[in-house]
Design a protein around this motif. Structure first.
Motif, PDB file in Angstrom:
ATOM      1  N   THR A  82       0.867  -1.303   0.279  1.00 20.60           N
ATOM      2  CA  THR A  82      -0.133  -0.072  -0.407  1.00 20.60           C
ATOM      3  C   THR A  82       1.058   1.255   0.250  1.00 20.60           C
ATOM      4  O   THR A  82       0.319   2.744  -0.866  1.00 20.60           O
ATOM      5  CB  THR A  82      -0.825  -0.179   1.198  1.00 20.60           C
ATOM      6  N   SER A  83       2.169   1.310   0.414  1.00 20.00           N
ATOM      7  CA  SER A  83       3.293   2.302   0.489  1.00 20.00           C
ATOM      8  C   SER A  83       4.711   1.690   0.132  1.00 20.00           C
ATOM      9  O   SER A  83       5.208   0.368   0.227  1.00 20.00           O
ATOM     10  CB  SER A  83       2.879   2.928   1.411  1.00 20.00           C
ATOM     11  N   ILE A  84       5.418   2.571   0.321  1.00 19.49           N
ATOM     12  CA  ILE A  84       6.370   1.773   0.050  1.00 19.49           C
ATOM     13  C   ILE A  84       7.195   1.556   1.238  1.00 19.49           C
ATOM     14  O   ILE A  84       7.937   0.156   0.719  1.00 19.49           O
ATOM     15  CB  ILE A  84       7.900   3.465   0.078  1.00 19.49           C
ATOM     16  N   ASN A  85       6.662   1.381   2.153  1.00 23.88           N
ATOM     17  CA  ASN A  85       7.214   0.839   3.471  1.00 23.88           C
ATOM     18  C   ASN A  85       6.055  -0.390   4.247  1.00 23.88           C
ATOM     19  O   ASN A  85       6.671  -0.788   5.636  1.00 23.88           O
ATOM     20  CB  ASN A  85       7.495   1.289   4.323  1.00 23.88           C
ATOM     21  N   SER A  86       4.719  -0.586   3.683  1.00 25.14           N
ATOM     22  CA  SER A  86       3.101  -1.385   4.136  1.00 25.14           C
ATOM     23  C   SER A  86       2.984  -2.149   3.382  1.00 25.14           C
ATOM     24  O   SER A  86       2.830  -2.023   1.848  1.00 25.14           O
ATOM     25  CB  SER A  86       2.515  -0.069   5.296  1.00 25.14           C
TER      26      SER A  86
ATOM     27  N   ASN B  35       5.419  -2.882   8.081  1.00 23.41           N
ATOM     28  CA  ASN B  35       4.463  -2.616   8.367  1.00 23.41           C
ATOM     29  C   ASN B  35       3.309  -3.653   7.667  1.00 23.41           C
ATOM     30  O   ASN B  35       2.723  -3.146   6.310  1.00 23.41           O
ATOM     31  CB  ASN B  35       3.515  -1.314   9.133  1.00 23.41           C
ATOM     32  N   ILE B  36       2.107  -4.498   8.463  1.00 27.19           N
ATOM     33  CA  ILE B  36       1.296  -4.959   7.353  1.00 27.19           C
ATOM     34  C   ILE B  36      -0.017  -4.308   8.078  1.00 27.19           C
ATOM     35  O   ILE B  36      -0.731  -4.392   9.699  1.00 27.19           O
ATOM     36  CB  ILE B  36       1.220  -6.504   7.589  1.00 27.19           C
ATOM     37  N   THR B  37      -1.147  -4.261   7.405  1.00 32.77           N
ATOM     38  CA  THR B  37      -2.130  -4.161   8.481  1.00 32.77           C
ATOM     39  C   THR B  37      -3.502  -5.430   7.506  1.00 32.77           C
ATOM     40  O   THR B  37      -3.644  -5.357   6.918  1.00 32.77           O
ATOM     41  CB  THR B  37      -3.062  -2.669   7.661  1.00 32.77           C
TER      42      THR B  37
ATOM     43  N   ILE C 284       7.425  -9.605   1.762  1.00 39.75           N
ATOM     44  CA  ILE C 284       7.215  -8.279   1.599  1.00 39.75           C
ATOM     45  C   ILE C 284       8.289  -7.868   2.405  1.00 39.75           C
ATOM     46  O   ILE C 284       8.870  -6.385   2.336  1.00 39.75           O
ATOM     47  CB  ILE C 284       5.970  -8.192   1.823  1.00 39.75           C
ATOM     48  N   THR C 285       9.018  -8.767   3.591  1.00 41.82           N
ATOM     49  CA  THR C 285      10.365  -7.985   4.913  1.00 41.82           C
ATOM     50  C   THR C 285      11.494  -7.720   3.260  1.00 41.82           C
ATOM     51  O   THR C 285      12.265  -6.983   3.133  1.00 41.82           O
ATOM     52  CB  THR C 285      10.613  -9.457   4.935  1.00 41.82           C
ATOM     53  N   LYS C 286      11.450  -8.572   2.187  1.00 42.68           N
ATOM     54  CA  LYS C 286      12.440  -8.788   0.905  1.00 42.68           C
ATOM     55  C   LYS C 286      12.617  -6.829  -0.022  1.00 42.68           C
ATOM     56  O   LYS C 286      13.592  -6.531   0.054  1.00 42.68           O
ATOM     57  CB  LYS C 286      12.658  -9.644  -0.231  1.00 42.68           C
TER      58      LYS C 286
END
Ligand SMILES: CC(C)(COP(=O)(O)OP(=O)(O)OC[C@H]1O[C@@H](n2cnc3c(N)ncnc32)[C@H](O)[C@@H]1OP(=O)(O)O)[C@@H](O)C(=O)NCCC(=O)NCCS
Length: 146
Positions: A61-65, A101-103, A94-96
């Motif tokens: 949903t964004s660069i780090n979420s 942050n995950i929602t 997604i960690t790669k």
């Protein structure tokens, strides 16, 4: 034994079938194509003996979420860690990509899924009233990865 792999277009029928049998929300089949085309690495399936028995769909949903949109395991295959493995593999992916942050949203009445996500260190952070098509409320659950 089951394996987890990325979704292929030939899995579409099985995935739609599991979604319609196990998820309360009704999804337009074209949505699955959209997710696959938008973020194919976030669309994983669990397979056993050439049969699709579960899947997860998540997007960035964004660069780090990231956000989990759907996670489902076919009923006869539950409590065998298939959901956990799908979730872990999604998180690994997604960690790669430096997601921190995950929602996700879950029905406030879906106690089984809430327990499942709590087991995976997701915390309830908010509630959205009348989030679903049938007027049910949702909890937002979140997990910080690092
Ligand atoms: C939620 C769901 C994906 C879990 O999949 P699963 O493969 O059965 O889950 P796992 O076997 O990996 O469970 C891991 C842990 O989560 C918890 N858990 C899972 N299902 C549970 C249940 N029905 N009741 C209580 N705790 C549960 C347990 O702690 C479990 O560990 P244990 O079996 O050793 O006690 C599955 O129940 C499902 O598809 N539900 C319908 C769709 C849905 O609600 N999706 C989530 C909302 S988007």
């Amino acid at each position: 034994m089951f394996t987890i792999r990325t979704f292929k277009p030939t899995d579409m029928f099985s995935v739609i079938k599991i979604a319609s049998e196990t998820l309360t929300e009704q999804y337009n089949p074209s949505l699955f194509n959209y997710f696959y085309e938008t973020y194919p690495q976030g669309f994983l399936v669990a397979e056993k003996a050439h049969k699709i028995i579960g899947f997860i769909v998540g997007v960035k949903t964004s660069i780090n979420s990231a956000r989990i949109l759907m996670l489902s395991v076919s009923k006869p295959y539950r409590r065998q860690k298939i959901g956990s493995t799908l979730l872990k593999q999604f998180i690994e992916q997604i960690t790669k990509e430096y997601v921190k942050n995950i929602t996700l949203e879950v029905r406030t009445k879906n106690h089984e899924a809430i327990k499942f996500y709590e087991k995976h260190d997701f915390k309830i952070t908010n509630k959205i009233t009348k989030f679903y098509q049938n007027g049910e409320d949702a909890y937002i659950m979140e997990k910080t990865l690092f």
